[in-house]
Write a protein that holds these residues in place. Structure first.
Motif, short mmCIF file in Angstrom:
data_model
loop_
_atom_site.label_atom_id
_atom_site.label_comp_id
_atom_site.label_asym_id
_atom_site.label_seq_id
_atom_site.Cartn_x
_atom_site.Cartn_y
_atom_site.Cartn_z
N LYS A 89 0.86 -1.29 -0.02
CA LYS A 89 -0.01 -0.13 -0.07
C LYS A 89 0.81 1.09 0.10
N THR A 162 -4.32 -7.76 -8.25
CA THR A 162 -5.49 -6.90 -8.23
C THR A 162 -4.93 -5.74 -7.51
N ARG A 164 -6.41 -1.92 -6.43
CA ARG A 164 -7.46 -1.02 -6.34
C ARG A 164 -6.83 0.37 -5.92
N TYR A 166 -8.02 3.99 -4.35
CA TYR A 166 -9.28 4.81 -3.62
C TYR A 166 -9.05 6.28 -3.99
N VAL A 178 -13.74 3.85 -5.99
CA VAL A 178 -12.58 2.80 -6.15
C VAL A 178 -12.59 2.46 -7.48
N HIS A 179 -11.24 2.50 -7.88
CA HIS A 179 -10.89 2.14 -9.19
C HIS A 179 -10.26 0.65 -9.21
N GLU A 180 -10.78 -0.60 -9.63
CA GLU A 180 -10.07 -1.86 -9.37
C GLU A 180 -9.64 -2.21 -10.87
N GLN A 197 -11.59 2.86 -17.58
CA GLN A 197 -11.35 3.05 -16.37
C GLN A 197 -9.90 3.88 -16.04
N GLU A 220 -3.54 0.25 -3.62
CA GLU A 220 -3.19 -1.04 -2.96
C GLU A 220 -3.05 -2.15 -4.01
#
Length: 356
Positions: A89, A162, A164, A166, A178-180, A197, A220
Motif C-alpha cells: 500500500k 489486483t 485498487r 481509492y 474505488v478503481h479496480e 477505467q 493497494e
C-alpha cells in the motif's frame, strides 16, 4: 517575438510535483481479509563460494586449498506467511504545477534575464495546465500505477495482481470511489488504447496537477504468487561500508535496532518499497527521446535520459536533454514530444541551474 535562452539561470530549482509515501508490505489473508505487517528477517546462511577466481592463486583450477569453499553470511530477507498473499500500500498526491518553481535567480550567471525566464516558465505552465500534453502525461502516470510497474520484481513472479485505487476525498475508505484493475492485463510496454477505467482515474491525477488538493490516491496491490511462504522483494539499501560477512540490507519502516550478537533469527522493521523506487517506476513514461523508434525501450523521465539498466544517457546527443529543451520554453508547445517530456521533468523536480 519568442525568445530562446542561451543559458539557464544560475539558480534554477524545481520542487517535486508528486508526494509519494513508502509502499508498506503486509501479509494478506484472503479467507477473512485480515492483514498483518510483513517484517524483514535478519538471519545467517551458509552458502558456497561462487565468484570468479584468481588463476594465479589456483582458485580457478580446482585447488580447494586456495580458497574457502563455504561462504558464511549474515543477510536480511522478507518472507510471506505460508497461507498469505502479499499486500502493498502507498499514497500518492500531485501538487499544482504553479507551485513547482522553487528558485529562479541570477546566481553567478549574469547573462540571463531572470525576469524574462520566469515569465516564460510561468507562461508555459499556464498553457500546459489545460493542454492535451498534460492529459497524456497524467494518463501515462496512471497506466504505470495500475499495471503494477512499481512492484518491480514482485510483479515479474506474480501469478495475478489486483490493484485498487481509492480516491481520498476525506470520506471513510468504504465510502470512497474505488478503481479496480487486473494489473497483468493492463499494457506494460506501450501507452496506446487507454481503457475507460484508466481515463477516469487519469482525470483524478490530472486534477491534482491542475491544483485540486483533494485529488489524492490510496493505492493497494494484492499479489498472488500461486504459493505462500516465499521470498518477496522490498527495496534494497545501498551500504557503502557493509559489515564483514553481511550480504544484503533491506529497506524497512518502523525500524528495530539490530542485536548483532543474537543467537537466533531476528525480526526487524516492516518491509517496504522506498518512495523513490515507486516514483521511478511510475515516471517510466519517456518514449519521446530521439532513439526510441529504434530501441523501443520505455525509460524513466530523467533530464539527461539516464538509465541504470542500460548504463546509458539516452538524451545527451541531439540536444534532447531537459536542459536544452528548457531553453526553448518560451516557444515550446506542451502537446509536442519535447513539451510533454519537459512537463514530466517539471513534475519530477530537480536542479537546472547553469553557470560557471
Amino acid at each position: 517575438m519568442t525568445q530562446i535562452f542561451k543559458k539557464l539561470p544560475g539558480s534554477l530549482s524545481l520542487q517535486r510535483g508528486s508526494i509519494i509515501s513508502d509502499g508498506a508490505f503486509y501479509h494478506y489473508f484472503a479467507e477473512n481479509k485480515a492483514i498483518e505487517p510483513l517484517y524483514v528477517l535478519h538471519h545467517g546462511i551458509r552458502g558456497t563460494q561462487n565468484v570468479a577466481g584468481n588463476k594465479a592463486k589456483g582458485a580457478a583450477l580446482g585447488n580447494s586449498a586456495a580458497r574457502e569453499v563455504s561462504n558464511i553470511q549474515q543477510t536480511e530477507s522478507a518472507k510471506l506467511a505460508p497461507d498469505a498473499k502479499l499486500l502493498v500500500k502507498f499514497n500518492l498526491r500531485f501538487i499544482d504545477l504553479e507551485h513547482i518553481l522553487f528558485a529562479c535567480a541570477t546566481g553567478k550567471n549574469s547573462e540571463v534575464d531572470v525576469s524574462a525566464f520566469r515569465a516564460a516558465f510561468n507562461d508555459f505552465i499556464a498553457r500546459a495546465k489545460n493542454s492535451d500534453g498534460l492529459k497524456e502525461v497524467a494518463r501515462r502516470y496512471t497506466r504505470n500505477i495500475v499495471n503494477g510497474r512499481w512492484l518491480w520484481r514482485n510483479r515479474i513472479i506474480a501469478e495475478s495482481i489486483t490493484i485498487r485505487v481509492y480516491e481520498d476525498n476525506g470520506a471513510n475508505k468504504a465510502e470512497q470511489p474505488v478503481h479496480e484493475f487486473d494489473a497483468l492485463s493492463v499494457p506494460f510496454n506501450h501507452f496506446d488504447h487507454y481503457s475507460e477505467q484508466e481515463n477516469n482515474l487519469a482525470n483524478v491525477v490530472l486534477a491534482g496537477m491542475q491544483g485540486d488538493r483533494s485529488a489524492s490516491l490510496n493505492v493497494e496491490a494484492i499479489i498472488d504468487f500461486g504459493m505462500g511462504g516465499i521470498e518477496v522483494f522490498p527495496s534494497q539499501n545501498y551500504l557503502e561500508d557493509k559489515p564483514k560477512g553481511f550480504s544484503r540490507s533491506l529497506y524497512k519502516i518502523s525500524n528495530e535496532k539490530l542485536e548483532r550478537q543474537t543467537t537466533n533469527n531476528q525480526f526487524l522493521g516492516q518491509a517496504a518499497l522506498r518512495d523513490q523506487k515507486i516514483g521511478n517506476a511510475i515516471r517510466t513514461i519517456d518514449t519521446w527521446y530521439p532513439d526510441y523508434g529504434t530501441i523501443q525501450k520505455i525509460i524513466p523521465v530523467e533530464p539527461n535520459g539516464a538509465n541504470l539498466d542500460a548504463q546509458e544517457f539516452f538524451r545527451i546527443k541531439d540536444k534532447a536533454s531537459a536542459f536544452d529543451i528548457m531553453k526553448k520554453i518560451a516557444e515550446l508547445d506542451p502537446t509536442s514530444d519535447d513539451g510533454m517530456f519537459l512537463l514530466a521533468c517539471i513534475i519530477r523536480g530537480g536542479v537546472y541551474s547553469e553557470g560557471e
